[in-house]
Design a protein around this motif. Structure first.
Motif, PDB file in Angstrom:
ATOM      1  N   TYR A   5       0.850  -1.194   0.000  1.00 23.93           N
ATOM      2  CA  TYR A   5       0.000   0.000   0.000  1.00 23.93           C
ATOM      3  C   TYR A   5       0.880   1.237   0.000  1.00 23.93           C
ATOM      4  O   TYR A   5       1.803   1.356   0.823  1.00 23.93           O
ATOM      5  CB  TYR A   5      -0.919   0.051   1.225  1.00 23.93           C
ATOM      6  N   LEU A   6       0.546   2.165  -0.888  1.00 23.71           N
ATOM      7  CA  LEU A   6       1.321   3.394  -0.980  1.00 23.71           C
ATOM      8  C   LEU A   6       1.295   4.127   0.360  1.00 23.71           C
ATOM      9  O   LEU A   6       2.333   4.479   0.920  1.00 23.71           O
ATOM     10  CB  LEU A   6       0.703   4.270  -2.082  1.00 23.71           C
ATOM     11  N   GLU A   7       0.108   4.352   0.872  1.00 23.62           N
ATOM     12  CA  GLU A   7      -0.037   5.100   2.128  1.00 23.62           C
ATOM     13  C   GLU A   7      -1.106   4.464   3.002  1.00 23.62           C
ATOM     14  O   GLU A   7      -2.098   3.943   2.494  1.00 23.62           O
ATOM     15  CB  GLU A   7      -0.445   6.548   1.835  1.00 23.62           C
ATOM     16  N   ILE A   8      -0.876   4.549   4.309  1.00 22.99           N
ATOM     17  CA  ILE A   8      -1.885   4.078   5.269  1.00 22.99           C
ATOM     18  C   ILE A   8      -2.164   5.256   6.187  1.00 22.99           C
ATOM     19  O   ILE A   8      -1.226   5.869   6.718  1.00 22.99           O
ATOM     20  CB  ILE A   8      -1.343   2.868   6.066  1.00 22.99           C
ATOM     21  N   GLU A   9      -3.431   5.605   6.360  1.00 20.35           N
ATOM     22  CA  GLU A   9      -3.704   6.771   7.210  1.00 20.35           C
ATOM     23  C   GLU A   9      -4.734   6.454   8.286  1.00 20.35           C
ATOM     24  O   GLU A   9      -5.340   7.359   8.846  1.00 20.35           O
ATOM     25  CB  GLU A   9      -4.115   7.982   6.369  1.00 20.35           C
ATOM     26  N   GLY A  28       2.929   2.070   3.551  1.00 22.79           N
ATOM     27  CA  GLY A  28       2.674   0.699   3.993  1.00 22.79           C
ATOM     28  C   GLY A  28       3.966  -0.078   4.202  1.00 22.79           C
ATOM     29  O   GLY A  28       4.123  -0.801   5.197  1.00 22.79           O
ATOM     30  N   PHE A  29       4.920   0.112   3.290  1.00 28.54           N
ATOM     31  CA  PHE A  29       6.205  -0.584   3.400  1.00 28.54           C
ATOM     32  C   PHE A  29       6.931  -0.150   4.671  1.00 28.54           C
ATOM     33  O   PHE A  29       7.459  -0.975   5.427  1.00 28.54           O
ATOM     34  CB  PHE A  29       7.047  -0.290   2.147  1.00 28.54           C
ATOM     35  N   GLU A  30       6.902   1.170   4.900  1.00 30.00           N
ATOM     36  CA  GLU A  30       7.584   1.726   6.089  1.00 30.00           C
ATOM     37  C   GLU A  30       6.950   1.196   7.382  1.00 30.00           C
ATOM     38  O   GLU A  30       7.657   0.817   8.321  1.00 30.00           O
ATOM     39  CB  GLU A  30       7.470   3.250   6.029  1.00 30.00           C
ATOM     40  N   LEU A  31       5.619   1.122   7.400  1.00 31.14           N
ATOM     41  CA  LEU A  31       4.947   0.621   8.605  1.00 31.14           C
ATOM     42  C   LEU A  31       5.347  -0.833   8.857  1.00 31.14           C
ATOM     43  O   LEU A  31       5.655  -1.220   9.990  1.00 31.14           O
ATOM     44  CB  LEU A  31       3.421   0.750   8.475  1.00 31.14           C
ATOM     45  N   MET A  32       5.389  -1.636   7.798  1.00 30.19           N
ATOM     46  CA  MET A  32       5.731  -3.037   7.983  1.00 30.19           C
ATOM     47  C   MET A  32       7.197  -3.217   8.370  1.00 30.19           C
ATOM     48  O   MET A  32       7.542  -4.159   9.082  1.00 30.19           O
ATOM     49  CB  MET A  32       5.355  -3.863   6.756  1.00 30.19           C
ATOM     50  N   GLU A  33       8.058  -2.290   7.910  1.00 31.92           N
ATOM     51  CA  GLU A  33       9.460  -2.323   8.366  1.00 31.92           C
ATOM     52  C   GLU A  33       9.535  -2.093   9.870  1.00 31.92           C
ATOM     53  O   GLU A  33      10.331  -2.711  10.569  1.00 31.92           O
ATOM     54  CB  GLU A  33      10.261  -1.236   7.652  1.00 31.92           C
ATOM     55  N   LYS A  34       8.679  -1.195  10.349  1.00 33.31           N
ATOM     56  CA  LYS A  34       8.651  -0.921  11.796  1.00 33.31           C
ATOM     57  C   LYS A  34       8.179  -2.146  12.575  1.00 33.31           C
ATOM     58  O   LYS A  34       8.701  -2.472  13.634  1.00 33.31           O
ATOM     59  CB  LYS A  34       7.746   0.281  12.097  1.00 33.31           C
ATOM     60  N   PHE A  35       7.163  -2.837  12.041  1.00 34.92           N
ATOM     61  CA  PHE A  35       6.696  -4.077  12.678  1.00 34.92           C
ATOM     62  C   PHE A  35       7.861  -5.078  12.743  1.00 34.92           C
ATOM     63  O   PHE A  35       8.086  -5.731  13.764  1.00 34.92           O
ATOM     64  CB  PHE A  35       5.558  -4.704  11.852  1.00 34.92           C
ATOM     65  N   TYR A  76      -8.148  -2.486  -3.992  1.00 37.44           N
ATOM     66  CA  TYR A  76      -9.027  -3.523  -3.459  1.00 37.44           C
ATOM     67  C   TYR A  76      -9.455  -3.165  -2.038  1.00 37.44           C
ATOM     68  O   TYR A  76      -9.939  -4.017  -1.304  1.00 37.44           O
ATOM     69  CB  TYR A  76      -8.307  -4.890  -3.490  1.00 37.44           C
ATOM     70  N   CYS A  77      -9.233  -1.908  -1.636  1.00 33.51           N
ATOM     71  CA  CYS A  77      -9.525  -1.502  -0.256  1.00 33.51           C
ATOM     72  C   CYS A  77     -10.039  -0.062  -0.211  1.00 33.51           C
ATOM     73  O   CYS A  77      -9.258   0.886  -0.206  1.00 33.51           O
ATOM     74  CB  CYS A  77      -8.267  -1.661   0.595  1.00 33.51           C
ATOM     75  N   ALA A  78     -11.371   0.077  -0.173  1.00 27.67           N
ATOM     76  CA  ALA A  78     -11.972   1.415  -0.136  1.00 27.67           C
ATOM     77  C   ALA A  78     -11.621   2.131   1.167  1.00 27.67           C
ATOM     78  O   ALA A  78     -11.360   3.332   1.171  1.00 27.67           O
ATOM     79  CB  ALA A  78     -13.485   1.304  -0.288  1.00 27.67           C
ATOM     80  N   VAL A  79     -11.594   1.385   2.281  1.00 23.86           N
ATOM     81  CA  VAL A  79     -11.280   2.022   3.574  1.00 23.86           C
ATOM     82  C   VAL A  79      -9.863   2.605   3.545  1.00 23.86           C
ATOM     83  O   VAL A  79      -9.606   3.678   4.071  1.00 23.86           O
ATOM     84  CB  VAL A  79     -11.437   1.002   4.728  1.00 23.86           C
ATOM     85  N   CYS A  80      -8.940   1.891   2.887  1.00 25.67           N
ATOM     86  CA  CYS A  80      -7.548   2.376   2.835  1.00 25.67           C
ATOM     87  C   CYS A  80      -7.417   3.554   1.867  1.00 25.67           C
ATOM     88  O   CYS A  80      -6.700   4.506   2.145  1.00 25.67           O
ATOM     89  CB  CYS A  80      -6.586   1.297   2.342  1.00 25.67           C
ATOM     90  N   ASP A  81      -8.060   3.465   0.719  1.00 22.55           N
ATOM     91  CA  ASP A  81      -7.749   4.398  -0.380  1.00 22.55           C
ATOM     92  C   ASP A  81      -8.867   5.371  -0.738  1.00 22.55           C
ATOM     93  O   ASP A  81      -8.636   6.275  -1.548  1.00 22.55           O
ATOM     94  CB  ASP A  81      -7.390   3.589  -1.644  1.00 22.55           C
ATOM     95  N   GLY A  82     -10.058   5.186  -0.156  1.00 17.91           N
ATOM     96  CA  GLY A  82     -11.208   6.014  -0.540  1.00 17.91           C
ATOM     97  C   GLY A  82     -10.926   7.508  -0.463  1.00 17.91           C
ATOM     98  O   GLY A  82     -11.297   8.274  -1.357  1.00 17.91           O
ATOM     99  N   ALA A  83     -10.221   7.919   0.581  1.00 14.66           N
ATOM    100  CA  ALA A  83      -9.981   9.356   0.795  1.00 14.66           C
ATOM    101  C   ALA A  83      -9.147   9.985  -0.312  1.00 14.66           C
ATOM    102  O   ALA A  83      -9.150  11.203  -0.469  1.00 14.66           O
ATOM    103  CB  ALA A  83      -9.322   9.570   2.148  1.00 14.66           C
ATOM    104  N   LEU A 102      -0.246   9.403   8.760  1.00 14.08           N
ATOM    105  CA  LEU A 102       0.064   9.026   7.372  1.00 14.08           C
ATOM    106  C   LEU A 102       1.415   8.323   7.358  1.00 14.08           C
ATOM    107  O   LEU A 102       2.420   8.885   7.815  1.00 14.08           O
ATOM    108  CB  LEU A 102       0.136  10.275   6.485  1.00 14.08           C
ATOM    109  N   ILE A 103       1.423   7.106   6.856  1.00 14.87           N
ATOM    110  CA  ILE A 103       2.690   6.357   6.775  1.00 14.87           C
ATOM    111  C   ILE A 103       2.637   5.433   5.554  1.00 14.87           C
ATOM    112  O   ILE A 103       1.563   4.914   5.207  1.00 14.87           O
ATOM    113  CB  ILE A 103       2.959   5.571   8.096  1.00 14.87           C
TER     114      ILE A 103
END
Ligand code: NAP
Length: 315
Positions: free
Chosen positions: A49-53, A63-70, A137-144, A60-61
């Motif tokens: 995911y490009l961005e997760i908010e 997706g790759f960066e967030l998973m790196e943190k995990f 494939y994710c309106a909640v993630c990308d709708g905004a 705003l982060i």
């Protein structure tokens, strides 16, 4: 042929998305010898995911960066990692669970399944090319990202109609493209969508191609009754034609619902003792990073208790 190396753990986690890493953090911090295996690179779906908010704490982060943190967080507690493994056999029913790869035999007292699910794909030209650039494939993630734009939702089930209504919060127009003129969605969901002025239904139609330059610009449709083609100008395409859980490797060893999602209780316990399922692969009402992470915490704490009952107390 050389013998496979045998590797022993308290818990093995299959899958390295947010559910898997969260389970790893909690299990290792709970003093379990923990390994995470993945058939792909680490990070699961969110790393695409490009961005997760909507992950709490990060307005705003990437997706790759967030998973790196995990992953870094799991590293801190000493979780052992095996990416890109090719699994040949999984045996969950014995007291000791076994996972056999090309070169290793993993043995564990407990297994946590976090293998996720895939959105069913339309399988049409342009779908893969514009993924993340208008196909989502994710309106909640990308709708905004579609404020005052025009989008198309594909499908006639609960997901398609619910997500179409959700997208009207942002988009100025939402087409719902469905291959029949009757919907699979619950009546109440249909009524909500039909009474929404921003939604226009395009029925008896299937998408045959998604076109654009840098991002999506149009979708080509074929009328299933007249066989006539038409073109809709859209900025985004959201296919909601069902989900497929990644469960083939378990070969019917666990109880699954009619769509194949693994059944669990509130402790994430599956139908097999010592085996837990978390995140998108389980029968859950919401598939988000935050709910996957929460499932991981619950399953790991259940596994800690389970392993303690299997471990002899030292004199
Ligand atoms: P679904 O119910 O299987 O619906 C998929 C829709 O996509 C159907 O309308 C189907 O058309 C259409 N479709 C399938 N393949 C297609 C293709 N290749 N091209 C075009 N259209 C295609 O999937 P879902 O909506 O993701 O829901 C999955 C499950 O979760 C369901 O049991 C649903 O009730 C449940 N769910 C419940 C809720 C809720 O209760 N709030 C919310 C979301 C999901 P046809 O109708 O012609 O087969």
């Amino acid at each position: 042929m050389s013998e496979k190396q045998e590797l022993n753990y308290d818990v093995i986690i299959l899958g390295s998305g947010p559910a898997g890493f969260s389970a790893g953090i909690y299990a290792a911090r709970g003093a379990l010898k923990t390994a995470i295996l993945d058939i792909n690179m680490f990070g699961g779906q969110p790393s695409n995911y490009l961005e997760i908010e909507n992950y709490p704490g990060f307005s705003l982060i990437g997706g790759f960066e967030l998973m790196e943190k995990f992953e870094e967080h799991a590293d801190k507690f000493g979780v052992e990692k095996f990416p890109m493994v090719e699994i040949q056999r999984i045996s969950l029913n014995g007291e000791i669970k076994e996972i056999e790869t090309i070169d290793s035999l993993f043995k564990a007292k407990s297994v946590i399944i976090a293998t996720g699910a895939q959105s069913k794909k339309l399988g049409i030209k342009g779908e893969e090319e514009f993924k993340g650039r208008g196909v989502s494939y994710c309106a909640v993630c990308d709708g905004a990202f579609y404020k005052d734009k025009t989008v198309a939702v594909i499908g006639g089930g609960n997901s398609a109609l619910e997500e179409a209504v959700y997208l009207t919060k942002f988009a100025k127009k939402v087409y719902v493209i469905h291959r029949r003129d009757e919907f699979r969605a619950d009546k109440i969901v249909q009524e909500r969508a039909k009474s929404n002025e921003k939604i226009e239904f395009v029925l008896n139609a299937v998408p045959i191609e998604i076109q654009g330059t840098n991002t999506v610009e149009k979708i080509i449709l074929n009328n299933t009754q007249t066989n006539q083609q038409s073109v809709l100008s859209v900025d985004g395409v959201f296919p909601y034609i069902g989900l497929t859980p990644n469960t083939e490797m378990f070969n019917g060893q666990l109880r699954q619902n009619s769509q194949g999602f693994i059944e669990t209780d509130v402790n994430m316990q599956t139908s097999v003792s010592g085996v837990y399922a978390i995140g998108d692969v389980r029968n859950t009402p919401l598939r988000q990073v935050v709910t996957a992470a929460a499932d991981g915490a619950v399953a790991a704490c259940s596994a800690v208790k389970f392993v303690e009952t299997k471990t002899p107390v030292q004199a």
